[in-house]
Enzyme design. Structure first.
Site, mmCIF file in Angstrom:
data_model
loop_
_atom_site.group_PDB
_atom_site.id
_atom_site.type_symbol
_atom_site.label_atom_id
_atom_site.label_comp_id
_atom_site.label_asym_id
_atom_site.label_seq_id
_atom_site.Cartn_x
_atom_site.Cartn_y
_atom_site.Cartn_z
ATOM 1 N N HIS A 1 7.199 19.605 24.904
ATOM 2 C CA HIS A 1 7.580 20.544 24.037
ATOM 3 C C HIS A 1 6.573 21.695 24.392
ATOM 4 O O HIS A 1 5.513 21.462 24.462
ATOM 5 C CB HIS A 1 7.162 20.065 22.658
ATOM 6 C CG HIS A 1 7.125 21.106 21.539
ATOM 7 N ND1 HIS A 1 8.151 22.067 21.587
ATOM 8 C CD2 HIS A 1 6.267 21.504 20.712
ATOM 9 C CE1 HIS A 1 8.057 22.948 20.533
ATOM 10 N NE2 HIS A 1 6.645 22.551 19.857
ATOM 11 N N CYS B 1 10.093 20.308 15.731
ATOM 12 C CA CYS B 1 10.059 20.483 17.175
ATOM 13 C C CYS B 1 10.156 19.196 18.114
ATOM 14 O O CYS B 1 10.368 19.243 19.127
ATOM 15 C CB CYS B 1 8.421 21.049 17.476
ATOM 16 S SG CYS B 1 8.118 22.559 16.621
ATOM 17 N N ASN C 1 6.974 29.176 21.578
ATOM 18 C CA ASN C 1 7.292 27.912 20.832
ATOM 19 C C ASN C 1 8.647 28.162 20.277
ATOM 20 O O ASN C 1 8.723 28.888 19.498
ATOM 21 C CB ASN C 1 6.159 27.578 19.734
ATOM 22 C CG ASN C 1 6.554 26.086 19.164
ATOM 23 O OD1 ASN C 1 7.722 25.571 19.149
ATOM 24 N ND2 ASN C 1 5.671 25.415 18.641
#
Length: 328
Positions: free
Chosen positions: A255, A122, A285
């Site tokens: 993020h 990520c 996500n």
């Protein structure tokens, strides 16, 4: 003349198949797994996610996002002399040929420019931006295509409701070019391999056979605690390196993993919630794709404008984390 790197175009792409929490709850109920829209939203802020069709690869999503970024930058594919793709779900097992090379081929680029992948989960996009920034400032490359692209649905265990409801597929891209004006003001990257087991895909391959699990595993509480701690620190490091105060941040683009982590980081930086770009509710996500997806959304909506100071930051498996402070 001092040479800087600057973001001159953004783009993003989500596969057409959109799955709401209610739809996912029905699908999981058929497997005997109980969840609900309320349960998912209260823990993550996620309302929906997108899934790629089985024949669609990360490179396909990346190419669509790249085309939009190139159009925004008023460049052609042939103008690009370096492609960096951040992904944890490459097209090919073992990661080669790299997804970046596949993207290069699909864009029809034959100028011999470099292409490679970055794997920091990520945090991959901020890692890739930092690498591109160094290449441009050194004079080695002029126009760099930086892409985050993921098909995380391929590594989700749909028997584990604590993880399968959180992730989705998508891609985001930016074009970075050399500039006489400051663009990327600072980047800061970190990693701590001792925390590698709290977010990982623990399987391995021997003799063509998978040993262990090929599904994503996450210790949610451990990731939450570590993320909140490191994100504030790395953002302040980037601010110090860039010579700015947190009050000078026009937009925080974190993020897009968990709304509570995002809100906690903004609060610690003293930023009002309205200065934070939030898209996690619409796509979940998407790992390395989440920051450029959110960035492109805010740019195209007219919120992020030329001259704005933007803080991008992320955490990921490894454990990795980093931040990019940019002037648009």
């Amino acid at each position: 003349m001092t040479l800087y790197s600057k973001i001159i175009g953004t783009g993003s792409y989500l596969p057409p198949k959109r799955v709401t929490n209610q739809e996912l709850a029905v699908q999981l109920a058929e497997k005997g797994i109980e969840t609900s829209d309320e349960w998912i939203v209260s823990r993550s802020g996620i309302s929906a996610r997108h899934y790629a069709d089985p024949a669609v690869q990360s490179s396909d999503l990346a190419v669509e996002a790249a085309k939009r970024a190139l159009e925004a930058a008023h460049l052609t594919p042939g103008d690009i002399d370096l492609i960096i793709v951040a992904t944890s779900t490459p097209d090919h097992f073992g990661g080669f040929p790299s997804t970046a090379c596949v993207v290069q081929r699909k864009l029809g680029i034959k100028n011999g420019g470099a292409a490679f992948d970055v794997q920091a989960v990520c945090s991959g996009f901020v890692y890739a931006v930092s690498v591109a920034d160094s290449f441009i400032k050194s004079g080695a490359h002029k126009n760099v295509l930086v892409i985050g692209a993921e098909v995380f649905s391929r590594i989700l265990n749909f028997d584990d409701r604590t993880t399968c409801v959180l992730f989705g597929d998508g891609a985001g891209a930016i074009v970075m070019s050399g500039s006489s004006e400051p663009g990327i003001l600072a980047t800061k990257l970190h990693a701590d391999g001792s925390h590698g087991d709290i977010l990982c895909v623990p399987g391995s391959v021997t003799g063509g056979v998978i040993e262990g699990s090929a599904f994503l595993y996450m210790d949610g509480q451990a990731v939450f605690k570590l993320a909140v701690s490191v994100l504030e620190k790395v953002a302040n490091e980037a601010l110090e390196a860039g010579g700015l105060q947190s009050s000078q941040i026009d937009w925080l683009v974190p993020h897009q993993a968990n709304i509570r982590i995002m809100q906690g980081t903004a609060k610690k930086l003293g930023l009002p919630q309205e200065k934070m770009v939030v898209t996690v509710d619409q796509h979940g996500n998407t790992s390395a794709a989440s920051i450029p997806l959110a960035l492109d959304t805010a740019v195209r909506e007219g919120r992020i404008k030329p001259g704005h100071n933007v803080m991008m930051e992320g955490v990921g498996g490894g454990f990795t984390w980093g931040a990019v402070l940019a002037r648009m």
